[in-house]
Design an enzyme around this catalytic site. Structure first.
Site, PDB file in Angstrom:
ATOM      1  N   GLU A  24     -45.362  67.482 -96.687  1.00  0.00           N
ATOM      2  CA  GLU A  24     -46.632  66.789 -96.968  1.00  0.00           C
ATOM      3  C   GLU A  24     -46.638  65.381 -96.394  1.00  0.00           C
ATOM      4  O   GLU A  24     -45.603  64.867 -95.949  1.00  0.00           O
ATOM      5  CB  GLU A  24     -46.893  66.747 -98.472  1.00  0.00           C
ATOM      6  CG  GLU A  24     -45.809  66.021 -99.229  1.00  0.00           C
ATOM      7  CD  GLU A  24     -46.326  65.181-100.362  1.00  0.00           C
ATOM      8  OE1 GLU A  24     -47.348  64.490-100.168  1.00  0.00           O
ATOM      9  OE2 GLU A  24     -45.689  65.191-101.420  1.00  0.00           O
ATOM     10  N   LYS A  88     -56.005  59.475 -99.140  1.00  0.00           N
ATOM     11  CA  LYS A  88     -55.192  60.461 -99.845  1.00  0.00           C
ATOM     12  C   LYS A  88     -56.060  61.695-100.051  1.00  0.00           C
ATOM     13  O   LYS A  88     -57.060  61.637-100.769  1.00  0.00           O
ATOM     14  CB  LYS A  88     -54.741  59.874-101.180  1.00  0.00           C
ATOM     15  CG  LYS A  88     -53.980  60.830-102.074  1.00  0.00           C
ATOM     16  CD  LYS A  88     -53.479  60.105-103.313  1.00  0.00           C
ATOM     17  CE  LYS A  88     -53.057  61.098-104.391  1.00  0.00           C
ATOM     18  NZ  LYS A  88     -52.701  60.419-105.659  1.00  0.00           N
ATOM     19  N   VAL A 108     -49.863  67.443-102.290  1.00  0.00           N
ATOM     20  CA  VAL A 108     -49.277  68.771-102.481  1.00  0.00           C
ATOM     21  C   VAL A 108     -50.369  69.844-102.478  1.00  0.00           C
ATOM     22  O   VAL A 108     -50.208  70.898-101.861  1.00  0.00           O
ATOM     23  CB  VAL A 108     -48.450  68.825-103.788  1.00  0.00           C
ATOM     24  CG1 VAL A 108     -48.071  70.261-104.138  1.00  0.00           C
ATOM     25  CG2 VAL A 108     -47.198  67.956-103.660  1.00  0.00           C
ATOM     26  N   ASP A 138     -56.407  64.116-116.885  1.00  0.00           N
ATOM     27  CA  ASP A 138     -56.053  63.829-115.497  1.00  0.00           C
ATOM     28  C   ASP A 138     -54.951  64.802-115.087  1.00  0.00           C
ATOM     29  O   ASP A 138     -53.763  64.528-115.237  1.00  0.00           O
ATOM     30  CB  ASP A 138     -55.599  62.367-115.345  1.00  0.00           C
ATOM     31  CG  ASP A 138     -55.340  62.007-113.875  1.00  0.00           C
ATOM     32  OD1 ASP A 138     -55.268  62.923-113.035  1.00  0.00           O
ATOM     33  OD2 ASP A 138     -55.216  60.812-113.574  1.00  0.00           O
ATOM     34  N   SER A 140     -53.439  66.988-112.025  1.00  0.00           N
ATOM     35  CA  SER A 140     -53.446  67.068-110.567  1.00  0.00           C
ATOM     36  C   SER A 140     -53.944  68.430-110.091  1.00  0.00           C
ATOM     37  O   SER A 140     -53.617  69.465-110.671  1.00  0.00           O
ATOM     38  CB  SER A 140     -52.030  66.848-110.040  1.00  0.00           C
ATOM     39  OG  SER A 140     -52.011  67.000-108.644  1.00  0.00           O
ATOM     40  N   ASP A 142     -52.831  69.777-107.732  1.00  0.00           N
ATOM     41  CA  ASP A 142     -51.634  70.473-107.236  1.00  0.00           C
ATOM     42  C   ASP A 142     -51.399  71.766-108.019  1.00  0.00           C
ATOM     43  O   ASP A 142     -51.062  72.804-107.428  1.00  0.00           O
ATOM     44  CB  ASP A 142     -50.372  69.608-107.417  1.00  0.00           C
ATOM     45  CG  ASP A 142     -50.367  68.362-106.531  1.00  0.00           C
ATOM     46  OD1 ASP A 142     -51.291  68.205-105.714  1.00  0.00           O
ATOM     47  OD2 ASP A 142     -49.424  67.567-106.679  1.00  0.00           O
ATOM     48  N   LYS A 159     -43.238  64.586-111.012  1.00  0.00           N
ATOM     49  CA  LYS A 159     -42.827  63.183-111.025  1.00  0.00           C
ATOM     50  C   LYS A 159     -42.686  62.674-112.463  1.00  0.00           C
ATOM     51  O   LYS A 159     -43.493  62.983-113.331  1.00  0.00           O
ATOM     52  CB  LYS A 159     -43.825  62.345-110.241  1.00  0.00           C
ATOM     53  CG  LYS A 159     -43.600  62.500-108.737  1.00  0.00           C
ATOM     54  CD  LYS A 159     -44.495  61.610-107.931  1.00  0.00           C
ATOM     55  CE  LYS A 159     -45.920  62.065-108.017  1.00  0.00           C
ATOM     56  NZ  LYS A 159     -46.206  63.279-107.274  1.00  0.00           N
TER      57      LYS A 159
HETATM   58  N1  PSU Z   1     -43.801  63.333-104.225  1.00  0.00           N
HETATM   59  C1  PSU Z   1     -43.249  62.128-103.916  1.00  0.00           C
HETATM   60  N2  PSU Z   1     -44.108  61.093-103.681  1.00  0.00           N
HETATM   61  C2  PSU Z   1     -45.484  61.249-103.689  1.00  0.00           C
HETATM   62  C3  PSU Z   1     -46.054  62.527-104.001  1.00  0.00           C
HETATM   63  C4  PSU Z   1     -45.150  63.528-104.256  1.00  0.00           C
HETATM   64  O1  PSU Z   1     -42.016  61.990-103.901  1.00  0.00           O
HETATM   65  O2  PSU Z   1     -46.213  60.287-103.427  1.00  0.00           O
HETATM   66  C5  PSU Z   1     -47.574  62.741-103.988  1.00  0.00           C
HETATM   67  C6  PSU Z   1     -47.876  64.207-103.670  1.00  0.00           C
HETATM   68  O3  PSU Z   1     -48.631  64.253-102.496  1.00  0.00           O
HETATM   69  C7  PSU Z   1     -48.660  64.711-104.864  1.00  0.00           C
HETATM   70  C8  PSU Z   1     -49.357  63.484-105.324  1.00  0.00           C
HETATM   71  O4  PSU Z   1     -49.543  65.749-104.509  1.00  0.00           O
HETATM   72  O5  PSU Z   1     -48.304  62.497-105.209  1.00  0.00           O
HETATM   73  C9  PSU Z   1     -49.926  63.653-106.724  1.00  0.00           C
HETATM   74  O6  PSU Z   1     -51.001  62.773-106.894  1.00  0.00           O
HETATM   75  P1  PSU Z   1     -52.044  63.026-108.093  1.00  0.00           P
HETATM   76  O7  PSU Z   1     -51.261  62.798-109.342  1.00  0.00           O
HETATM   77  O8  PSU Z   1     -53.114  61.980-107.897  1.00  0.00           O
HETATM   78  O9  PSU Z   1     -52.562  64.430-107.960  1.00  0.00           O
HETATM   79 MN    MN Z   2     -54.235  62.674-110.708  1.00  0.00          MN
END
Ligand code: PSU
Ligand code: MN
Length: 308
Positions: A24, A88, A108, A138, A140, A142, A159
């Site tokens: 990604e 993003k 992702v 909230d 994701s 993903d 994460k």
């Molecule tokens: N893994 C990492 N660093 C990142 C991400 C994943 O080590 O920055 C990113 C991925 O692209 C994932 C995104 O899809 O963070 C999730 O963001 P959100 O919580 O806004 O969906």
């Molecule tokens: Mn989010």
């Protein structure tokens, strides 16, 4: 008009049934600062190649969802992380970006989607998105995308800035198979343990490939999370990282950061609070995931072809 562009190298690898691993780009554009992000982006590709597979870094480039961006494009995106960042792009952002002929870094969700369209089965990232702490709405995109696409996402868990128990619950509700790689627990990104039990476990890349083959032969388009804990020497101290995350969450709440901006904001805060030790850990776990994804992709190519 075709909005999906697959590089020549990736296209011929797929045609010859060679192993391909998707990577990604949000991790590069929003997850780390220049120049570490560019170094990591390149190191991930090198790691995949070292294990015999072809890397396919995904991004939206001038209005095309591109599977297999070139080195110059990777550098252009990584440099932009200092100022006019590439958008993003989650799953729902791909259409608007393509319509405008714009650039974007894929999360992702968007990368999983692009990999599936191109016919790539393995995808390595750092950590998947999930349910944010304090705001269980909230969630994701993903998670839903992994549920719908026949791609195995290799990640060090979700994460640590997220609500891990709720993230696992949502994955279960969506019917996503989560498999621990040499672990019985959901890994917690910067640390190996979370105390959250997983039902399935594999010991080797070959075993993972057999499991994926059976899963996809039965279910067709159904995603899998291969949960690969951060290598022990790179694991961060639990108390240190918990303190940094708590401070990051308070700061984000104070500054009223929400939605898309939240994950990058939290990661940047944690990097500062840990004097960049979190960045070194993030690099190490992402590399370990690229390695495992390449090994599983190689093993999968030795099994009978799966229906497209
Ligand atoms: N893994 C990492 N660093 C990142 C991400 C994943 O080590 O920055 C990113 C991925 O692209 C994932 C995104 O899809 O963070 C999730 O963001 P959100 O919580 O806004 O969906
Ligand atoms: Mn989010």
């Amino acid at each position: 008009m075709d909005y999906l562009a697959v590089s020549d190298e990736v296209r011929s690898a797929l045609a010859e049934r060679r192993a391909v691993v998707a990577l990604e780009s949000t991790l590069v554009a929003h997850g780390m600062p220049w120049p570490e992000n560019f170094e990591v982006g390149r190191a991930l590709e090198d790691e995949v190649r070292r294990h015999g597979a072809v890397p396919a870094t995904v991004a939206v480039v001038r209005g095309k969802v591109t599977v297999g961006i070139d080195g110059e494009t990777l550098e252009r995106m990584a440099r932009a992380s200092g100022g006019d960042k590439w958008r993003k792009a989650g799953l729902a952002d791909l259409g608007p970006l393509c319509a405008r002929g714009a650039d974007g870094a894929t999360t992702v969700s968007a990368t999983t989607f692009a990999a599936a369209r191109a016919g790539v089965r393995l995808f390595a990232t750092g950590g998947i998105g999930g349910v944010h702490r304090g705001d269980e709405w909230d969630v994701s995109s993903d998670l839903g995308t992994i549920a719908r696409e026949p791609v195995a996402v290799v990640s060090a868990g979700a994460k640590a800035i997220l609500d891990l128990p709720r993230t696992l619950e949502v994955l279960e509700t969506l019917g996503v198979l989560v498999v621990g790689v040499r672990t019985d627990e959901m890994p917690a990104f910067y640390t190996r343990a979370s105390g959250l039990a997983l039902e399935h476990r594999v010991e080797t890349p070959a075993e993972a490939a057999r499991l994926l083959h059976a899963h996809w032969s039965l279910h067709g388009a159904r995603g899998v999370v291969l949960a690969n804990p951060i290598p022990k020497p790179h694991e961060l101290d639990r108390a240190t990282i918990d303190r940094a995350i708590d401070a990051a969450l308070k700061d984000a709440q104070h500054a009223n950061v929400r939605g898309k901006a939240l994950t990058p904001h939290l990661l940047a805060f944690v990097a500062r609070a840990t004097l960049k030790r979190s960045l070194a850990a993030n690099r190490a776990l992402a590399l370990a995931n690229a390695e495992l994804a390449a090994q599983v992709a190689m093993a999968l190519q030795t099994l009978p072809p799966l229906a497209a």
